[in-house]
Enzyme design. Structure first.
Site, short mmCIF file in Angstrom:
data_model
loop_
_atom_site.label_atom_id
_atom_site.label_comp_id
_atom_site.label_asym_id
_atom_site.label_seq_id
_atom_site.Cartn_x
_atom_site.Cartn_y
_atom_site.Cartn_z
N LYS A 75 0.83 -1.21 0.00
CA LYS A 75 0.00 0.00 0.00
C LYS A 75 0.86 1.25 0.00
O LYS A 75 2.08 1.20 -0.12
CB LYS A 75 -0.96 -0.02 1.19
CG LYS A 75 -1.94 -1.18 1.15
CD LYS A 75 -2.82 -1.20 -0.09
CE LYS A 75 -3.86 -0.11 -0.06
NZ LYS A 75 -4.79 -0.18 -1.22
N HIS A 93 -1.83 3.44 -7.33
CA HIS A 93 -3.11 4.13 -7.56
C HIS A 93 -2.85 5.49 -8.21
O HIS A 93 -3.33 6.52 -7.75
CB HIS A 93 -3.88 4.30 -6.25
CG HIS A 93 -4.13 3.01 -5.53
ND1 HIS A 93 -4.94 2.01 -6.06
CD2 HIS A 93 -3.66 2.52 -4.35
CE1 HIS A 93 -4.96 0.98 -5.22
NE2 HIS A 93 -4.20 1.26 -4.20
#
Length: 350
Positions: A75, A93
């Site tokens: 992450k 992302h």
């Protein structure tokens, strides 16, 4: 010598890891150097990596890693604005118009580093080589059902946490729903043929929830899709991209509908291609549901690290899928790594 540095995760409620001790041993046997950071939260104990022969580094020491080390995490990094000179493997992302991703790409540009985005590691056919999708769908459906259950009690869904395994999750969720003494809800899953949709449907079916399964053929018309509004739950399990139709438009908020809970497992609220534009931010473990309409009620579940609810199972599954690609890190110019770098360069700010 190729050096893989497995960093500790710094995001709250993130206990997963993309490399198991068995995988680390395979990399070492193949001639790679493997460093694993200590971690106060990782679901897989450090001792396994020690026994495999990995070097151990202090938690969150990756910024001081040798510049030729490839930093591997899952992450996000801390959003501190610092330049990023290393090569990083992680979920960035950053390639679908996300606002936070633009800042991340600026950091790579400033530092001269490279992002090998795990979401864009693909084979020659364009298929992802590894994904957490199944367990994201499984956990996402579970929290969406918890959201629906809370509605039946006149409440907003309360905090969720980590489970020791899927049996514990099923037992907890089943007891919660059984205590309601009402009929099971109905659910629609879009993206039902993919990993995420399969996980969502499996969880629903394990809970006795009737599932309508849609995929690309059923959404090819581009909408609108009144069938979604005729279900109690909607689970969005598709990879958003240009041309993705809108599944639940904003004008659905005030329409007469059966739908009261959306599980946006894909969770791209700040993407330009968000197919569920009735909400504008991810939800959290402490506050899993965001109420977007009171009359009639509609809650959105959009947690973006759902597989961490089942960190051991999801880590072992994902690491097994990814290992073959990690074994090719000695050649970053071709294969999955070459394709990933090309994608990164295409999105790097000019």
């Amino acid at each position: 010598m190729t050096h893989l540095w497995v960093r500790a995760e710094q995001r709250p409620n993130e206990e997963r890891v993309g490399l198991t001790p068995e995988g680390a041993r395979a990399l070492l046997d193949a001639g790679l150097k493997v460093t694993v950071e200590e971690s106060s939260v990782r679901a897989i104990p450090l001792q396994g990596y020690v026994d495999a022969g990995c070097e151990i580094a202090p938690e969150n020491s990756w910024p001081e890693a040798p510049k030729d080390a490839i930093i591997f995490g899952l992450k996000e990094l801390p959003e501190d604005g610092t330049p990023l000179p290393h090569r990083h493997i992680m979920f960035g992302h950053a390639f679908k118009g996300q606002h936070s991703g633009k800042a991340l790409l600026e950091r790579f540009k400033a530092g001269g580093g490279t992002l090998y985005d795990l979401e864009y590691l693909v084979d020659e056919t364009g298929r992802r080589v590894a994904a957490f999708g199944y367990w994201a769908g499984y956990a996402g459906a579970a929290v969406t059902l918890k959201t629906w259950s809370a509605q039946q009690r006149g409440e907003l869904c309360g905090p969720v946490g980590v489970y020791s395994g899927k049996d514990a999750l099923l037992a907890d969720l089943g007891a919660e729903i059984d205590a309601l003494d009402v009929d099971r809800p109905t659910a629609m899953v879009i993206g039902a043929l993919g990993r995420v949709g399969t996980g969502s449907a499996d969880l629903c079916e394990a809970m006795g929830v009737a599932v309508t399964k849609w995929d690309m053929n059923e959404t090819a018309s581009g909408g609108p899709f009144p069938e979604i509004l005729a279900h109690d739950l909607f689970l969005n399990c598709i990879f958003a991209r240009p041309g993705t139709p809108v599944f639940v438009p904003r004008n659905a908020l005030n329409q007469d509908r059966q739908l009261t809970a959306i599980g946006d497992v894909a969770c791209d609220p700040d993407s330009d291609y968000n197919p569920v534009p009735v909400y504008d931010r991810a939800t959290t473990w402490d506050a899993p549901a965001l109420r977007v309409s009171d009359t009639p009620i509609l809650d959105v579940m959009a947690i973006d690290n759902l597989p961490s609810m089942l960190p051991v199972e999801s880590s072992e599954d994902y690491a097994a899928q990814l290992l073959a690609s990690l074994l090719t890190l000695t050649d970053l110019e071709s294969g999955v790594w070459g394709r990933a770098e090309t994608t990164f360069k295409e999105h790097l700010p000019g």
